[in-house]
Design a protein around this motif. Structure first.
Motif, PDB file in Angstrom:
ATOM      1  N   ILE A 135       0.843  -1.195   0.000  1.00 53.58           N
ATOM      2  CA  ILE A 135       0.000   0.000   0.000  1.00 53.58           C
ATOM      3  C   ILE A 135       0.874   1.239   0.000  1.00 53.58           C
ATOM      4  CG2 ILE A 135      -0.187  -0.065   2.530  1.00 53.58           C
ATOM      5  CD1 ILE A 135      -2.910   1.252   2.261  1.00 53.58           C
ATOM      6  N   PRO A 136       0.554   2.253  -0.827  1.00 53.27           N
ATOM      7  CA  PRO A 136       1.308   3.511  -0.773  1.00 53.27           C
ATOM      8  C   PRO A 136       1.009   4.255   0.526  1.00 53.27           C
ATOM      9  CG  PRO A 136       0.131   3.272  -2.857  1.00 53.27           C
ATOM     10  CD  PRO A 136      -0.399   2.233  -1.936  1.00 53.27           C
ATOM     11  N   GLY A 141      -0.268  -4.120  13.854  1.00 48.79           N
ATOM     12  CA  GLY A 141      -0.984  -3.081  13.110  1.00 48.79           C
ATOM     13  C   GLY A 141      -2.466  -3.052  13.430  1.00 48.79           C
ATOM     14  N   THR A 142      -2.836  -3.553  14.609  1.00 50.61           N
ATOM     15  CA  THR A 142      -4.259  -3.590  14.957  1.00 50.61           C
ATOM     16  C   THR A 142      -4.866  -2.200  15.086  1.00 50.61           C
ATOM     17  OG1 THR A 142      -3.634  -3.724  17.298  1.00 50.61           O
ATOM     18  CG2 THR A 142      -4.036  -5.802  16.130  1.00 50.61           C
ATOM     19  N   ASP A 143      -4.057  -1.203  15.441  1.00 54.34           N
ATOM     20  CA  ASP A 143      -4.572   0.165  15.565  1.00 54.34           C
ATOM     21  C   ASP A 143      -4.452   0.952  14.267  1.00 54.34           C
ATOM     22  OD1 ASP A 143      -1.814   0.122  15.672  1.00 54.34           O
ATOM     23  OD2 ASP A 143      -1.678   1.901  16.951  1.00 54.34           O
ATOM     24  N   MET A 144      -3.796   0.372  13.249  1.00 61.06           N
ATOM     25  CA  MET A 144      -3.592   1.082  11.990  1.00 61.06           C
ATOM     26  C   MET A 144      -4.541   0.606  10.891  1.00 61.06           C
ATOM     27  SD  MET A 144      -1.219   3.230  12.677  1.00 61.06           S
ATOM     28  CE  MET A 144      -0.817   3.785  11.049  1.00 61.06           C
ATOM     29  N   PHE A 145      -5.114  -0.606  11.065  1.00 61.96           N
ATOM     30  CA  PHE A 145      -5.931  -1.185  10.005  1.00 61.96           C
ATOM     31  C   PHE A 145      -7.217  -1.753  10.589  1.00 61.96           C
ATOM     32  CE2 PHE A 145      -1.478  -1.554   8.795  1.00 61.96           C
ATOM     33  CZ  PHE A 145      -1.465  -0.933   7.553  1.00 61.96           C
ATOM     34  N   ASP A 146      -8.239  -1.838   9.750  1.00 59.68           N
ATOM     35  CA  ASP A 146      -9.515  -2.476  10.063  1.00 59.68           C
ATOM     36  C   ASP A 146      -9.810  -3.512   8.984  1.00 59.68           C
ATOM     37  OD1 ASP A 146     -10.229  -1.240  12.432  1.00 59.68           O
ATOM     38  OD2 ASP A 146     -11.107   0.493  11.411  1.00 59.68           O
ATOM     39  N   ILE A 147     -10.724  -4.428   9.309  1.00 56.42           N
ATOM     40  CA  ILE A 147     -11.179  -5.415   8.334  1.00 56.42           C
ATOM     41  C   ILE A 147     -12.693  -5.449   8.369  1.00 56.42           C
ATOM     42  CG2 ILE A 147     -11.054  -7.379   9.916  1.00 56.42           C
ATOM     43  CD1 ILE A 147     -10.090  -9.029   7.463  1.00 56.42           C
ATOM     44  N   VAL A 148     -13.297  -5.457   7.185  1.00 54.04           N
ATOM     45  CA  VAL A 148     -14.752  -5.439   7.039  1.00 54.04           C
ATOM     46  C   VAL A 148     -15.150  -6.636   6.188  1.00 54.04           C
ATOM     47  CG1 VAL A 148     -16.743  -4.127   6.232  1.00 54.04           C
ATOM     48  CG2 VAL A 148     -14.776  -2.923   7.190  1.00 54.04           C
ATOM     49  N   THR A 149     -16.214  -7.343   6.629  1.00 51.50           N
ATOM     50  CA  THR A 149     -16.700  -8.512   5.891  1.00 51.50           C
ATOM     51  C   THR A 149     -17.641  -8.068   4.786  1.00 51.50           C
ATOM     52  OG1 THR A 149     -16.530  -9.864   7.884  1.00 51.50           O
ATOM     53  CG2 THR A 149     -17.897 -10.700   6.086  1.00 51.50           C
ATOM     54  N   GLN A 150     -17.319  -8.478   3.555  1.00 54.89           N
ATOM     55  CA  GLN A 150     -18.167  -8.196   2.400  1.00 54.89           C
ATOM     56  C   GLN A 150     -19.163  -9.348   2.267  1.00 54.89           C
ATOM     57  OE1 GLN A 150     -17.409  -5.324   0.872  1.00 54.89           O
ATOM     58  NE2 GLN A 150     -19.059  -5.338  -0.622  1.00 54.89           N
ATOM     59  N   LYS A 151     -20.456  -9.076   2.530  1.00 54.20           N
ATOM     60  CA  LYS A 151     -21.445 -10.138   2.599  1.00 54.20           C
ATOM     61  C   LYS A 151     -21.670 -10.838   1.273  1.00 54.20           C
ATOM     62  CE  LYS A 151     -22.359  -9.609   6.969  1.00 54.20           C
ATOM     63  NZ  LYS A 151     -22.004 -10.662   7.940  1.00 54.20           N
ATOM     64  N   GLY A 174      -9.561   5.031   5.418  1.00 55.81           N
ATOM     65  CA  GLY A 174     -10.773   4.415   4.904  1.00 55.81           C
ATOM     66  C   GLY A 174     -10.607   3.725   3.569  1.00 55.81           C
ATOM     67  N   SER A 175      -9.482   3.923   2.901  1.00 47.44           N
ATOM     68  CA  SER A 175      -9.275   3.278   1.606  1.00 47.44           C
ATOM     69  C   SER A 175      -8.938   1.802   1.801  1.00 47.44           C
ATOM     70  CB  SER A 175      -8.157   3.980   0.837  1.00 47.44           C
ATOM     71  OG  SER A 175      -6.943   3.915   1.566  1.00 47.44           O
ATOM     72  N   ALA A 176      -9.292   0.989   0.803  1.00 45.62           N
ATOM     73  CA  ALA A 176      -9.082  -0.455   0.878  1.00 45.62           C
ATOM     74  C   ALA A 176      -7.666  -0.799   0.437  1.00 45.62           C
ATOM     75  CB  ALA A 176     -10.090  -1.187   0.010  1.00 45.62           C
ATOM     76  N   ILE A 177      -7.041  -1.708   1.181  1.00 46.06           N
ATOM     77  CA  ILE A 177      -5.696  -2.176   0.841  1.00 46.06           C
ATOM     78  C   ILE A 177      -5.783  -3.414  -0.045  1.00 46.06           C
ATOM     79  CG2 ILE A 177      -3.523  -2.988   1.782  1.00 46.06           C
ATOM     80  CD1 ILE A 177      -4.200  -1.526   4.355  1.00 46.06           C
ATOM     81  N   ILE A 218      -9.539  -5.306   3.943  1.00 51.01           N
ATOM     82  CA  ILE A 218      -8.667  -4.611   4.896  1.00 51.01           C
ATOM     83  C   ILE A 218      -8.574  -3.149   4.489  1.00 51.01           C
ATOM     84  CG2 ILE A 218      -6.370  -4.529   5.909  1.00 51.01           C
ATOM     85  CD1 ILE A 218      -6.095  -7.496   5.331  1.00 51.01           C
ATOM     86  N   THR A 219      -8.859  -2.226   5.422  1.00 51.47           N
ATOM     87  CA  THR A 219      -8.864  -0.789   5.153  1.00 51.47           C
ATOM     88  C   THR A 219      -7.892  -0.074   6.093  1.00 51.47           C
ATOM     89  OG1 THR A 219     -10.716  -0.445   6.687  1.00 51.47           O
ATOM     90  CG2 THR A 219     -11.264  -0.852   4.375  1.00 51.47           C
ATOM     91  N   VAL A 220      -7.542   1.166   5.686  1.00 50.80           N
ATOM     92  CA  VAL A 220      -6.623   1.994   6.472  1.00 50.80           C
ATOM     93  C   VAL A 220      -7.407   2.669   7.582  1.00 50.80           C
ATOM     94  CG1 VAL A 220      -4.987   3.903   6.399  1.00 50.80           C
ATOM     95  CG2 VAL A 220      -5.185   2.351   4.458  1.00 50.80           C
ATOM     96  N   ARG A 221      -6.916   2.557   8.781  1.00 52.23           N
ATOM     97  CA  ARG A 221      -7.581   3.164   9.947  1.00 52.23           C
ATOM     98  C   ARG A 221      -6.949   4.485  10.333  1.00 52.23           C
ATOM     99  NH1 ARG A 221      -8.581  -0.073  15.665  1.00 52.23           N
ATOM    100  NH2 ARG A 221      -9.886   1.523  16.672  1.00 52.23           N
ATOM    101  N   LYS A 222      -5.613   4.593  10.204  1.00 54.35           N
ATOM    102  CA  LYS A 222      -4.884   5.817  10.519  1.00 54.35           C
ATOM    103  C   LYS A 222      -3.922   6.124   9.382  1.00 54.35           C
ATOM    104  CE  LYS A 222      -5.002   5.338  15.581  1.00 54.35           C
ATOM    105  NZ  LYS A 222      -4.176   5.255  16.809  1.00 54.35           N
ATOM    106  N   PRO A 223      -3.505   7.401   9.244  1.00 51.52           N
ATOM    107  CA  PRO A 223      -2.557   7.751   8.171  1.00 51.52           C
ATOM    108  C   PRO A 223      -1.253   6.970   8.304  1.00 51.52           C
ATOM    109  CG  PRO A 223      -3.550   9.714   9.116  1.00 51.52           C
ATOM    110  CD  PRO A 223      -3.953   8.588  10.006  1.00 51.52           C
ATOM    111  N   LEU A 224      -0.719   6.595   7.162  1.00 49.41           N
ATOM    112  CA  LEU A 224       0.532   5.828   7.114  1.00 49.41           C
ATOM    113  C   LEU A 224       1.699   6.754   6.808  1.00 49.41           C
ATOM    114  CD1 LEU A 224      -0.781   2.802   4.996  1.00 49.41           C
ATOM    115  CD2 LEU A 224      -0.596   2.954   7.477  1.00 49.41           C
ATOM    116  N   ASP A 225       2.877   6.342   7.257  1.00 48.40           N
ATOM    117  CA  ASP A 225       4.084   7.131   7.012  1.00 48.40           C
ATOM    118  C   ASP A 225       5.231   6.152   6.756  1.00 48.40           C
ATOM    119  OD1 ASP A 225       6.003   9.018   6.765  1.00 48.40           O
ATOM    120  OD2 ASP A 225       5.938   9.734   8.840  1.00 48.40           O
TER     121      ASP A 225
END
Length: 789
Positions: free
Chosen positions: A278-279, A313-323, A285-288, A330-337
């Motif tokens: 991922i860049p 990376g539990t505080d940096m990323f989220d995962i959402v189930t696509q029904k 909120g963007s999908a990885i 997997i989505t971005v939860r916080k800005p990456l550096d």
């Protein structure tokens, strides 16, 4: 030869060897006629059946169905005890099928069936029999009713209502689980033999399924049938009559059985480790990427819920189930550096949401995998030190003063220099400017809080090496107040004092306003610029003041208006003050102080002349003046009318007059001497036919002395007027001077006589009458003068 045909032949053979002879005798009861009528029916045993004490006695006839012989099938015999055998009686048959299906021998009473009978169409027939005297046609016995019952044979096979059945059963069902029940029907008589007794058996579908012989219920025959191995089964069921014995008829049907799914398979990740990239510029909120666990089950049994259960990376990323796809996004939860961290590791778990407790023994219905996320470096835009800036500055600062500084840096490792600029759409008046190198914002125009208290700017930061990569930040500039405005009257005051006012009487209450906004609030002080003998001001100490009189009585005849300068000052630093002048009129008032009149001239007007009358008189005077002005203008316009009536007349040198003129004595319309003496034009006499509107100084041009040639004179004037933009348009000589030499009729103008005087004869002018004598003398005299000279 089929089994049915064999049975039929067997039954016929038995019937022929042992014929069933049936005879019905009729006996009357004693309460009816005196003669007795008895009925006898004999079977194979030859014994007679006696029925007494009934007016009519009847019995059943039995007939075998599906008779295939060539002769009529014998049913039975009717006989009356009145029949002597001499043919005097006649037997009559009526009822169901009488005369068509069943016929009777009217002499012997024998009944026959004319065609083959199907019991499934009609199981019995009800008929009526009667014996009558052949000669008198009178009944010798009352009418009797009897029944012909059809004996069944096994001529119908069992049939199912559906050719194909569809059923389902859950997979992994225990042995003996009911699937579906099928039922066949047989049209044969169930009360006679085993023709309608049906037995079920399975022809296809073993060893997976079985069927109960008596009920037709299909059940599972094997344990743990797995849908994932085989989902569809086809079972063929046979129904056979005669209790399933040899020679029975049969029918079949097909049952399609589907194994329905149960949750007997846990989800499984195809890989133990998944790599994603991922860049670092990806927004929150963007999908990885996605992960997916496969489940052999279907429907809700295959539904999976994904979650992150461990990792750095539990505080940096989220995962959402696509029904709809059963994937974990997997989505971005916080800005990456990229400069801070370049690799993250997540442990993702997939678990079934609908678990069947019966299959807990198959193991946990969940699985895990490791997801490694690599952060890629990108050229990031500059980053400001704050999300917004707020600067406060006083409005009286000097031009070029720095009001604040914004700071930004390049987050990339290259650390490119930053250039700052202002978005001019947020500063249209160009009041501020910014230093491109250090981000210092300074003023370029004076500030005025009273015009604008806030300025909302937008500062742009761009990398010098990549100017397209920019970042904006809002800058809010608040202008602080400085006491630079003097207080003024709040409104315009129309103040008056009554002539009968007393000393100390209140005539006006005044207040003030100030554009400034001091922190402690507004506070005004009122005073007089100089001591006034007539009025004084009294400060109420609440930002208002009262204007009071200092003497008794005022007179409109002496002074009708007083000017009272009032000084208003504030209490801020530096103190600002202004002088406002109150105009106080002296008016006549009634006893209550109500104003009646403030004009001194009103005392001189007659008492009976009202204001409306004065206005009417003034309007009449104005109307008269307008009429006089219009009359004078019209009269003046008439005097200005030129002799030339239309624009087309200017093209010719002939001037049209409205009258014939005064003849020889009329020397005012045109001075012919000017043509004879060109030097006389220098006097620049005005035209006598109209009154010129504007007197202008004509251009003086050198004349041609001692030139008597009119043509040369006109050509000279033509050149002068062609180059003179102020030349008047009514001088026809300035425009048309010479007609030319190409005309067949040659020139008609007398102005051409300057070149042809010696060739022309003007004696004919004397013949035109006394009005042309003057013209004849002028031209005729010219010739004599020329000759003499």
């Amino acid at each position: 030869m089929t089994i049915q045909q064999v049975l039929l032949l067997l039954l016929l053979w038995m019937w022929l060897l042992h014929p069933c002879h049936t005879e019905m005798l009729f006996r009357r009861t004693p309460d009816l006629r005196s003669k007795s009528f008895r009925g006898r029916a004999s079977g194979n045993d030859g014994k007679a059946i006696h029925r007494q004490k009934r007016g009519w006695m009847w019995n059943q006839f039995f007939l075998l169905e599906e008779y295939t012989g060539s002769d009529y099938q014998y049913v039975g015999k009717l006989h009356s005890d009145q029949d002597k055998g001499d043919g005097s009686l006649k037997y009559i048959l009526s009822g169901d099928g009488a005369g068509t299906l069943f016929i009777i021998d009217e002499k012997t009473g024998d009944i026959h069936a004319t065609r083959r009978i199907d019991r499934e169409e009609k199981a019995f027939y009800t008929l009526r029999a009667q014996a009558i005297n052949r000669r008198t046609l009178r009944p010798v016995e009352p009418e009797s009713e009897f029944v012909i019952k059809i004996h069944d044979i096994n001529d119908n096979e069992p049939t199912f209502p559906e050719e194909i059945y569809t059923a389902s059963v859950p997979e992994m069902s225990v042995v003996g689980t009911s699937v579906v029940q099928v039922t066949a029907t047989d049209a044969d008589d169930p009360s006679y033999g085993n023709s309608a007794r049906v037995i079920y058996s399975i022809l296809q579908g073993q060893p997976y399924f079985s069927v109960e012989p008596e009920t037709g219920i299909i059940r599972t025959a094997l344990p743990n049938m797995n849908r994932e191995n085989r989902e569809q089964y086809q079972v063929v069921i046979q129904a056979k009559d005669m209790g399933g014995q040899m020679g029975g008829l049969s029918g079949t049907t097909t049952v399609n059985i589907t194994l329905t799914d149960v949750n007997d398979n846990p989800p499984r990740f195809p890989q133990s480790t998944i790599h994603l990239r991922i860049p670092e510029s990806s927004p929150v909120g963007s999908a990885i990427g996605s992960v997916k666990a496969t489940d052999a089950d279907t429907g809700k049994n295959a539904e999976v819920e994904y979650r992150i259960i461990d990792g750095d990376g539990t505080d940096m990323f989220d995962i959402v189930t696509q029904k709809d796809t059963q994937e974990g996004i997997i989505t971005v939860r916080k800005p990456l550096d990229y400069e801070t961290r370049r690799l993250y590791t997540l442990k993702v778990e997939a678990e079934n949401t609908h678990v069947d407790p019966r299959f807990y023994y198959l193991g946990p219905f969940k699985d895990t995998t490791i997801v490694k996320i690599s952060v890629e470096d990108v050229d990031e835009p500059p980053v400001f030190s704050r999300s917004s800036y707020l600067f406060e500055v006083h409005e009286d600062i000097e031009l070029g003063t720095i009001i604040g500084t914004v700071m930004a840096r390049d987050p990339d490792s290259a650390s490119s220099p930053i250039r700052f600029s202002l978005d001019r759409h947020t500063d249209l008046d160009r009041i501020f400017n910014i230093h491109s190198g250090n981000g210092s914002i300074y003023t370029s125009k004076p500030l005025d809080r009273e015009i604008s208290q806030w300025h909302n700017l937008s500062v742009i930061a761009a990398e010098i090496n990549n100017p397209k990569d920019t970042t904006r930040v809002p800058v809010y500039v608040r202008i602080l107040d400085v006491n630079d405005n003097a207080p003024q009257f709040a409104v315009f005051y129309d103040t008056f004092v009554c002539e009968n006012a007393r000393a100390g009487q209140l005539i006006q209450t005044i207040s003030a306003v100030d554009k400034d906004d001091p922190l402690g609030g507004q506070k005004f002080f009122f005073s007089l610029a100089a001591v006034n003998p007539n009025f004084t001001v009294q400060d109420n100490e609440d930002n208002t003041a009262r204007i009071l009189t200092r003497r008794n009585g005022f007179s409109r005849h002496e002074i009708s208006t007083y000017l009272l300068p009032v000084v208003i000052s504030d209490n801020d630093y530096p103190i600002q003050s202004s002088t406002g002048t109150l105009t106080i009129r002296v008016c006549a008032c009634d006893s209550r102080g109500n104003m009646q009149s403030c004009n001194a001239e009103a005392l001189l007007l007659p008492a009976g002349l009202s204001t409306g009358a004065l206005v009417a008189i003034l309007l009449c005077i104005i109307i008269l003046l307008v009429i006089v002005v219009l009359f004078a203008a019209l009269k003046r316009q008439r005097k200005k009318e030129p002799l030339i009536l239309s624009k087309e007349d200017i093209r010719d040198n002939i001037v049209s007059y409205n009258d014939e003129g005064g003849g020889e004595e009329d020397t005012q319309a045109f001075d012919i001497g000017t043509l004879r003496n060109p030097a006389a034009i220098e006097d620049k006499k005005l035209r006598r036919d109209i009154i010129p509107e504007t007197l202008f100084v004509p251009r003086r041009t050198p004349s041609a002395p001692d030139n008597t040639d009119v043509r040369d004179f006109i050509n000279q004037r033509l050149k002068e007027h062609d180059t003179d933009p102020s030349a008047p348009p009514y001088d026809s000589l300035a425009t048309y001077a010479y007609e030319g030499n190409d005309s067949i009729a040659e020139s008609l103008s007398s102005l051409e006589s300057g070149t042809t005087e010696g060739d022309q004869n003007y004696d004919y002018l004397r013949e035109w009458g006394p009005r042309f004598n003057k013209l004849a003398e002028m031209y005729g005299g010219g010739e004599s003068d020329k000759d003499t000279s």
